[in-house]
Design a protein around this motif. Sequence first.
Motif, PDB file in Angstrom:
ATOM      1  N   ILE A  58       0.835  -1.211   0.000  1.00  0.00           N
ATOM      2  CA  ILE A  58       0.000   0.000   0.000  1.00  0.00           C
ATOM      3  C   ILE A  58       0.865   1.254   0.000  1.00  0.00           C
ATOM      4  CG2 ILE A  58      -1.655   1.335   1.376  1.00  0.00           C
ATOM      5  CD1 ILE A  58      -2.774  -1.397   2.339  1.00  0.00           C
TER       6      ILE A  58
ATOM      7  N   ILE B 179      -0.483  -3.683  -9.904  1.00  0.00           N
ATOM      8  CA  ILE B 179      -1.946  -3.648  -9.818  1.00  0.00           C
ATOM      9  C   ILE B 179      -2.581  -4.692 -10.738  1.00  0.00           C
ATOM     10  CG2 ILE B 179      -3.976  -2.219 -10.292  1.00  0.00           C
ATOM     11  CD1 ILE B 179      -2.211   0.193  -9.431  1.00  0.00           C
TER      12      ILE B 179
ATOM     13  N   VAL C  85       2.759   1.691  -3.472  1.00  0.00           N
ATOM     14  CA  VAL C  85       1.870   2.147  -4.548  1.00  0.00           C
ATOM     15  C   VAL C  85       1.463   3.600  -4.312  1.00  0.00           C
ATOM     16  CG1 VAL C  85      -0.410   1.833  -5.596  1.00  0.00           C
ATOM     17  CG2 VAL C  85       1.035  -0.140  -5.148  1.00  0.00           C
TER      18      VAL C  85
ATOM     19  N   TYR D 298      -8.680  -0.143   2.132  1.00  0.00           N
ATOM     20  CA  TYR D 298      -8.054  -1.267   1.425  1.00  0.00           C
ATOM     21  C   TYR D 298      -8.571  -2.601   1.983  1.00  0.00           C
ATOM     22  CZ  TYR D 298      -4.471  -4.427  -0.393  1.00  0.00           C
ATOM     23  OH  TYR D 298      -3.824  -5.469  -1.008  1.00  0.00           O
TER      24      TYR D 298
ATOM     25  N   LEU E  43      -6.280  -2.200  -4.431  1.00  0.00           N
ATOM     26  CA  LEU E  43      -5.082  -1.416  -4.713  1.00  0.00           C
ATOM     27  C   LEU E  43      -5.403  -0.215  -5.600  1.00  0.00           C
ATOM     28  CD1 LEU E  43      -2.262  -1.901  -3.614  1.00  0.00           C
ATOM     29  CD2 LEU E  43      -1.631  -2.865  -5.825  1.00  0.00           C
TER      30      LEU E  43
END
Length: 438
Positions: free
Chosen positions: A72, A165, A75, A231, A242
Amino acid sequence: MEIFSSYNVIIGISLIIILSFIFNGVAKKTNVPAVLLLIILGIIIQYILKAFGGDTIDFFPMLEVLGIVGLIMIVLEAALELELKSDKLMPILKSLAIALIGLVASTFIAAVILKALVKGMTMQSAWLYATPLSILSSAIIIPSVSSLPIAKKEFHIYESTFSDILGIMLFYFLTGRLNPAEDSGVGGFFLNLILTIVISLIASYAIILIFQKIKSQVKLFLLIAVLLLLYALGKKMHLSSLIIILIFGLVIANMKLFFQGKLRGYLHLEKAKSIYHELHVITAETAFVVRTLFFVIFGITIVLSSLLSLKVTLISLLILISIYAIRYGLLRLFMGKDISPQLFIAPRGLITVLLFYAIPAEAAIEGFEPGILLFVIIGTSLIMTGGMIRDKKMNPTQELETAEANESIEETEYFINNTTDLSEIDDALPSSDEHETE
């Protein structure tokens, strides 16, 4: 003496973080990925623990949580650096195409290899095992490409983020098909994707508008807690969670683009920018710590004896050859002749490990050796190291030019971080026309 006493754990974690900082410096000088050094550190710690009788600890629950949080943060960190401008549309589309075609093609070839050489492997399970091996590691790539020219650096940020992703979406699409009762098919998959995007946009606007009104100084970890909650809830609802993190990062990094017309009247630009800049710093710091602990713990759990099998070596080498053959073809098609060092920058890492351990029990194949996973991770990291060193020797002036550009960026960031009136920042930064002229 109790190995895992409170003070010993504090001392151990502190030393690991300090060493990780040193590894980052070594990586910049030598182009050896810091992640590789962290894995080696974990292997050394594994043998130290065995010597003191502490090798019975189950590290997997910790590894899984760190992997999810690290994913997390990585990204989000990447999304905060992505500028959505008209002149970046083609680079983004090229990166998306290379990531998507590369993922599908690499997964298919790896699945064929696994089905042919692993006993008991069906094509369905082969696809499931091949998917983690085909996903680029943004956890390794993003920190490793800082010395590259801006265009190449941005390509790798886009490509690795898209690969993460798309790879996760493919993996959970395949796991969903294991249970016919829960399989919604291709149509349901795309409906799920559209629903995720809509929820992500609504949540992103709501978070920015609410948090710009919070006056408390302690709100950034509250923001991160909200993102982690979204999430996790998204995962429980079988959404592509994501994407929620990616879209939030894109919205807050490109507020002028997303807040237009009547929406602009609700945005307090100075306060929102303050949140963005502070979030950028804390995300990078958190990603660094989580990434460090994840790869060290992964090193602790590695079984080196699995690398000694000739079958593991054969399968791993065939997969590595397919990875770079496919990559070479795609880069020549989309990027032309200037594909160095991009060709060599295709490491596997955090996502590969995380998804491998997420393979459902009903799809597990006893004949699959985990050493294949380790071999591919180490092999792609070493190939990337060699490619980066080769490129550095062939382009000695490139590093100096990039260092000067980075120094200019650091000066700008220092100005931003030390300017109380954020309206001055827009006046001080060059316009897009000036960027084009440069």
